[in-house]
Write a protein that holds these residues in place. Sequence first.
Motif, mmCIF file in Angstrom:
data_model
loop_
_atom_site.group_PDB
_atom_site.id
_atom_site.type_symbol
_atom_site.label_atom_id
_atom_site.label_comp_id
_atom_site.label_asym_id
_atom_site.label_seq_id
_atom_site.Cartn_x
_atom_site.Cartn_y
_atom_site.Cartn_z
ATOM 1 N N HIS A 91 0.977 -1.075 0.141
ATOM 2 C CA HIS A 91 -0.005 -0.247 -0.229
ATOM 3 C C HIS A 91 1.084 1.032 -0.017
ATOM 4 C CE1 HIS A 91 -2.977 -2.944 1.482
ATOM 5 N NE2 HIS A 91 -3.887 -2.063 0.913
ATOM 6 N N GLU A 92 0.152 2.442 -0.543
ATOM 7 C CA GLU A 92 1.149 3.674 -0.564
ATOM 8 C C GLU A 92 1.058 4.144 1.074
ATOM 9 O OE1 GLU A 92 2.230 5.441 -2.624
ATOM 10 O OE2 GLU A 92 1.862 3.915 -4.307
ATOM 11 N N PRO A 93 2.385 4.527 1.271
ATOM 12 C CA PRO A 93 2.757 4.942 2.970
ATOM 13 C C PRO A 93 1.685 5.831 3.679
ATOM 14 C CG PRO A 93 4.742 4.833 1.583
ATOM 15 C CD PRO A 93 3.337 4.956 0.613
ATOM 16 N N HIS A 94 0.971 6.737 2.864
ATOM 17 C CA HIS A 94 0.117 7.650 3.552
ATOM 18 C C HIS A 94 -1.434 7.201 3.643
ATOM 19 C CE1 HIS A 94 -0.618 8.069 -0.995
ATOM 20 N NE2 HIS A 94 -1.657 8.639 -0.571
ATOM 21 N N VAL A 95 -1.605 5.711 2.955
ATOM 22 C CA VAL A 95 -2.991 5.247 2.892
ATOM 23 C C VAL A 95 -3.150 5.059 4.440
ATOM 24 C CG1 VAL A 95 -4.770 3.558 2.373
ATOM 25 C CG2 VAL A 95 -2.965 4.779 0.719
ATOM 26 N N VAL A 96 -4.459 5.246 5.098
ATOM 27 C CA VAL A 96 -4.641 4.960 6.386
ATOM 28 C C VAL A 96 -5.201 3.746 6.487
ATOM 29 C CG1 VAL A 96 -6.494 5.340 8.389
ATOM 30 C CG2 VAL A 96 -5.448 7.393 6.895
ATOM 31 N N VAL A 97 -4.641 3.176 7.498
ATOM 32 C CA VAL A 97 -5.183 1.411 7.817
ATOM 33 C C VAL A 97 -6.494 1.491 8.167
ATOM 34 C CG1 VAL A 97 -4.224 -0.720 9.060
ATOM 35 C CG2 VAL A 97 -2.762 1.158 8.070
ATOM 36 N N GLU A 98 -7.311 0.303 7.834
ATOM 37 C CA GLU A 98 -8.363 0.098 8.461
ATOM 38 C C GLU A 98 -8.497 -0.243 9.932
ATOM 39 O OE1 GLU A 98 -12.575 -1.692 6.820
ATOM 40 O OE2 GLU A 98 -10.859 -2.867 6.241
ATOM 41 N N TYR A 99 -9.190 0.042 10.629
ATOM 42 C CA TYR A 99 -9.159 -0.225 12.256
ATOM 43 C C TYR A 99 -7.793 0.335 12.771
ATOM 44 C CZ TYR A 99 -12.974 -3.439 10.378
ATOM 45 O OH TYR A 99 -13.712 -3.772 9.659
ATOM 46 N N PHE A 122 -0.145 3.209 6.596
ATOM 47 C CA PHE A 122 0.394 1.757 6.032
ATOM 48 C C PHE A 122 2.096 2.172 6.620
ATOM 49 C CE2 PHE A 122 -3.467 0.540 4.132
ATOM 50 C CZ PHE A 122 -3.126 -0.813 4.762
ATOM 51 N N GLY A 123 2.546 3.340 6.147
ATOM 52 C CA GLY A 123 3.997 3.629 6.494
ATOM 53 C C GLY A 123 4.230 3.542 7.752
#
Length: 203
Positions: free
Chosen positions: A176-184, A190-191
């Motif tokens: 995933h792209e580092p700036h994408v927010v992880v679900e829950y 992700f970074g």
Amino acid sequence: AFPTPVLADVSPPAQIAGTPVAPLPDWVPLPAARPETLSRPAPALWERIESFVGNRDFAEAERIIESVPALQERGVLRLRYARSLLVCAEVERAHTMLDICIVDDPLSVEAQLLKGSFAEEAGDLETAEQAYRRALFVDRFCPIAHFHLGLLQQEKGDLESATRSLQLVQRMASEHEPHVVVEYGEGVCFGRLLEMTERVLDF
């Protein structure tokens, strides 16, 4: 049809005597609801509940929640309410709300993650592990569940299983792209998750 079995190791954790365990990261993301899920209840309804919580009128807050006819919306409100109760140090009441959520929706990943978090804080590692595994039974690609399970396995001394769980998190986070927010992940991207995972694996 039953969900696909989880990717995490499901064998009984092995205790490795005398094996050093890496310290936990200085901050671990707690399970959080998805923004799109929290947006479903009417804001005015939650504001009413929140005001009663602020006044410690929990009975009225719960009456409002129980009056919501839609099961899914009621479950979302209960989980949000449970978190608010923790802030108010109403731990027993928060546990009760969470138990009701799980009875109503045993396939709720969010509820299982929150149960695991509650159990960890109470030092009940067995219950916490069961909750994280149940979350993974529903969503085997949930990185936060794998992350918490890996830390738990490491704390119990099962380093082989912990490594497998954390390597899986590492692989998923890398996709995933580092700036994408992880679900829950309570706003964790992700970074950041990848950074924390690598810190534990490199110990």
